[in-house]
Design an enzyme around this catalytic site. Structure first.
Site, PDB file in Angstrom:
ATOM      1  N   ASN A   1      26.067 -60.217 -46.533  1.00 20.16           N
ATOM      2  CA  ASN A   1      26.938 -59.391 -47.366  1.00 20.16           C
ATOM      3  C   ASN A   1      26.345 -57.991 -47.447  1.00 20.16           C
ATOM      4  O   ASN A   1      25.126 -57.836 -47.405  1.00 20.16           O
ATOM      5  CB  ASN A   1      27.005 -59.990 -48.778  1.00 20.16           C
TER       6      ASN A   1
ATOM      7  N   HIS B   1      26.010 -54.853 -49.958  1.00 17.44           N
ATOM      8  CA  HIS B   1      26.175 -54.491 -51.372  1.00 17.44           C
ATOM      9  C   HIS B   1      25.817 -53.015 -51.549  1.00 17.44           C
ATOM     10  O   HIS B   1      24.793 -52.564 -51.028  1.00 17.44           O
ATOM     11  CB  HIS B   1      25.285 -55.377 -52.256  1.00 17.44           C
TER      12      HIS B   1
ATOM     13  N   GLY C   1      38.455 -51.927 -45.566  1.00 17.06           N
ATOM     14  CA  GLY C   1      37.899 -52.327 -44.271  1.00 17.06           C
ATOM     15  C   GLY C   1      37.112 -51.260 -43.531  1.00 17.06           C
ATOM     16  O   GLY C   1      37.018 -51.303 -42.307  1.00 17.06           O
ATOM     17  N   THR C   2      36.509 -50.317 -44.275  1.00 15.18           N
ATOM     18  CA  THR C   2      35.708 -49.308 -43.568  1.00 15.18           C
ATOM     19  C   THR C   2      34.469 -49.948 -42.940  1.00 15.18           C
ATOM     20  O   THR C   2      34.017 -49.513 -41.884  1.00 15.18           O
ATOM     21  CB  THR C   2      35.291 -48.134 -44.486  1.00 15.18           C
ATOM     22  N   ASN C   3      33.928 -50.971 -43.580  1.00 12.75           N
ATOM     23  CA  ASN C   3      32.773 -51.668 -42.982  1.00 12.75           C
ATOM     24  C   ASN C   3      33.190 -52.457 -41.748  1.00 12.75           C
ATOM     25  O   ASN C   3      32.454 -52.515 -40.766  1.00 12.75           O
ATOM     26  CB  ASN C   3      32.099 -52.580 -44.018  1.00 12.75           C
TER      27      ASN C   3
ATOM     28  N   MET D   1      36.506 -60.134 -51.771  1.00 10.16           N
ATOM     29  CA  MET D   1      36.494 -60.201 -53.235  1.00 10.16           C
ATOM     30  C   MET D   1      36.679 -61.615 -53.778  1.00 10.16           C
ATOM     31  O   MET D   1      37.440 -61.820 -54.718  1.00 10.16           O
ATOM     32  CB  MET D   1      37.606 -59.291 -53.781  1.00 10.16           C
TER      33      MET D   1
ATOM     34  N   LEU E   1      32.249 -67.297 -53.293  1.00 11.67           N
ATOM     35  CA  LEU E   1      32.177 -68.453 -52.402  1.00 11.67           C
ATOM     36  C   LEU E   1      31.549 -69.637 -53.133  1.00 11.67           C
ATOM     37  O   LEU E   1      30.632 -69.468 -53.941  1.00 11.67           O
ATOM     38  CB  LEU E   1      31.358 -68.095 -51.162  1.00 11.67           C
TER      39      LEU E   1
HETATM   40  C1  GRF Z   1      31.858 -51.810 -49.889  1.00  5.55           C
HETATM   41  O1  GRF Z   1      31.434 -50.860 -50.818  1.00  5.55           O
HETATM   42  C2  GRF Z   1      30.890 -52.967 -49.849  1.00  5.55           C
HETATM   43  O2  GRF Z   1      29.591 -52.586 -50.120  1.00  5.55           O
HETATM   44  C3  GRF Z   1      31.389 -53.853 -50.944  1.00  5.55           C
HETATM   45  O3  GRF Z   1      32.791 -53.728 -50.882  1.00  5.55           O
HETATM   46  C4  GRF Z   1      33.150 -52.471 -50.319  1.00  5.55           C
HETATM   47  C5  GRF Z   1      34.079 -52.734 -49.157  1.00  5.55           C
HETATM   48  O4  GRF Z   1      34.604 -51.560 -48.605  1.00  5.55           O
HETATM   49  N1  GRF Z   1      30.877 -55.193 -50.805  1.00  5.55           N
HETATM   50  P1  GRF Z   1      35.433 -51.614 -47.252  1.00  5.55           P
HETATM   51  O5  GRF Z   1      36.603 -52.555 -47.454  1.00  5.55           O
HETATM   52  O6  GRF Z   1      34.527 -52.072 -46.166  1.00  5.55           O
HETATM   53  O7  GRF Z   1      35.900 -50.202 -47.028  1.00  5.55           O
END
Ligand code: GRF
Length: 208
Positions: free
Chosen positions: A108, A110, A12-14, A91, A94
């Site tokens: 999304n 990527h 969940g860093t994003n 993960m 869909l």
């Molecule tokens: C990220 O590298 C994103 O690009 C990919 O999955 C990863 C998720 O990382 N789709 P996080 O859970 O947000 O840390």
């Protein structure tokens, strides 16, 4: 105000980058209203609970097939009146129906410059391992709309990151996240909520 749902499965860093951006007013006209995790032990859940965002765990194993799992997700997101769905390390593939139900409303992130190192099987560390194997000198991240083709929807924004000679996949992954993903995803989320992204003939443009 656009209600934003963030779908997660991992660290969940994003999601954190989005939460931090919202805190300082960088998600204009948008509010993170819901976090959905496909895993019960995703660290992303800790992050969302800490900030008091409504958080749901929807497990695939509770459904008989992928179609009914997707139906449940569609129902939940419609019920919450979600206007933008952000896939941030979600993960799960869909379904066609899901993509059609939220056409040009799902984005999304990527971890490569699409169309390189993307598509089925290209996720997580594998992307960065392949980048290093190929010896490309520049990689990065892409935020794109989601359709039924894996990593195949209209590209909204990309950010390049240099590859260094001594990079390992882990080191490169961290740099791509910090320099590209965590910058791009909040920016694009805000642009979407501000109504600044348009799609014409499958190409995305940002209104000036
Ligand atoms: C990220 O590298 C994103 O690009 C990919 O999955 C990863 C998720 O990382 N789709 P996080 O859970 O947000 O840390």
């Amino acid at each position: 105000m656009v209600k934003v749902a963030v779908l997660v499965s991992g660290g969940g860093t994003n999601l954190q980058a989005l939460i931090d951006a919202e805190k300082v007013g960088k998600i204009k006209n948008g509010k993170i209203s819901l976090v959905v995790s496909s895993k019960v032990d995703a660290f992303a859940l800790e992050r969302s609970k800490k900030t008091g965002i409504t958080t749901k765990v929807v497990l695939k194993s509770d459904f008989c097939d992928n179609e009914s799992y997707n139906e449940a997700l569609i129902e939940l997101l419609k019920k919450e009146d979600i206007g933008l769905i952000v896939l941030a390390g979600f993960m799960t593939v869909l379904s066609k129906k899901f993509c059609k139900s939220f056409n040009n409303k799902i984005i999304n992130v990527h971890p490569s410059l699409i169309p390189s190192f993307c598509g089925d099987g290209y996720y997580g560390l594998r992307v960065h391992e392949e980048v290093l194997k190929k010896g490309v000198k520049v990689t990065g991240a892409t935020v794109h709309f989601v359709n039924e083709i894996t990593d195949g929807g209209a590209i909204i924004a990309q950010k390049a990151v240099n590859v260094k000679d001594d990079d390992t996949a882990e080191v490169l992954q961290k740099r791509v996240m910090k320099e590209a993903e965590h910058v791009l995803l909040p920016e694009v989320t805000s642009l979407f909520c501000e109504g600044k992204i348009i799609v014409k003939n499958s190409i995305a443009y940002i209104k000036k």
